[in-house]
Design a protein around this motif. Structure first.
Motif, short mmCIF file in Angstrom:
data_model
loop_
_atom_site.label_atom_id
_atom_site.label_comp_id
_atom_site.label_asym_id
_atom_site.label_seq_id
_atom_site.Cartn_x
_atom_site.Cartn_y
_atom_site.Cartn_z
N SER A 1 0.84 -1.19 0.00
CA SER A 1 0.00 0.00 0.00
C SER A 1 0.87 1.24 0.00
O SER A 1 1.92 1.27 0.64
CB SER A 1 -0.92 0.02 1.21
OG SER A 1 -0.18 0.23 2.38
N ALA A 2 0.44 2.22 -0.73
CA ALA A 2 1.20 3.46 -0.80
C ALA A 2 0.61 4.46 0.18
O ALA A 2 -0.58 4.76 0.13
CB ALA A 2 1.15 4.02 -2.22
N ASP A 3 1.44 4.93 1.10
CA ASP A 3 0.99 5.95 2.03
C ASP A 3 1.11 7.31 1.37
O ASP A 3 2.13 7.63 0.77
CB ASP A 3 1.84 5.94 3.31
CG ASP A 3 1.61 4.70 4.13
OD1 ASP A 3 0.50 4.14 4.05
OD2 ASP A 3 2.52 4.29 4.87
N THR A 4 0.05 8.08 1.45
CA THR A 4 0.10 9.42 0.89
C THR A 4 -0.09 10.43 2.00
O THR A 4 -0.88 10.24 2.91
CB THR A 4 -0.99 9.62 -0.18
OG1 THR A 4 -2.26 9.40 0.42
CG2 THR A 4 -0.80 8.69 -1.36
N THR A 5 0.67 11.47 1.90
CA THR A 5 0.60 12.55 2.87
C THR A 5 0.21 13.82 2.11
O THR A 5 0.80 14.15 1.10
CB THR A 5 1.96 12.78 3.56
OG1 THR A 5 2.35 11.56 4.18
CG2 THR A 5 1.86 13.86 4.61
N THR A 6 -0.80 14.49 2.62
CA THR A 6 -1.24 15.73 2.00
C THR A 6 -0.64 16.89 2.77
O THR A 6 -0.83 17.00 3.98
CB THR A 6 -2.77 15.84 2.01
OG1 THR A 6 -3.31 14.71 1.34
CG2 THR A 6 -3.23 17.11 1.34
#
Length: 53
Positions: free
Chosen positions: A2-7
């Motif tokens: 899973s790719a963690d995304t940070t906004t």
């Protein structure tokens, strides 16, 4: 995997959100109008000299 995304949210955007939330909670303004007014409020606050604040 899973790719963690940070906004990333800028400090300015955080300030706009804070003011917009206060406006919507304490008036009958909608989200869009509150955000537009928040931008104007922050502009005014940012241009008040430090001595006056």
């Amino acid at each position: 995997m899973s790719a963690d995304t940070t906004t990333y949210v800028t400090l300015y955007d955080q300030r706009v959100r804070l003011v917009a939330d206060a406006l919507t909670q304490n008036s009958k303004l909608g989200e869009k109008a509150a955000r537009e007014l928040a931008v104007h409020v922050l502009y005014a606050i940012d241009h008040i000299s430090e001595k006056v604040r």
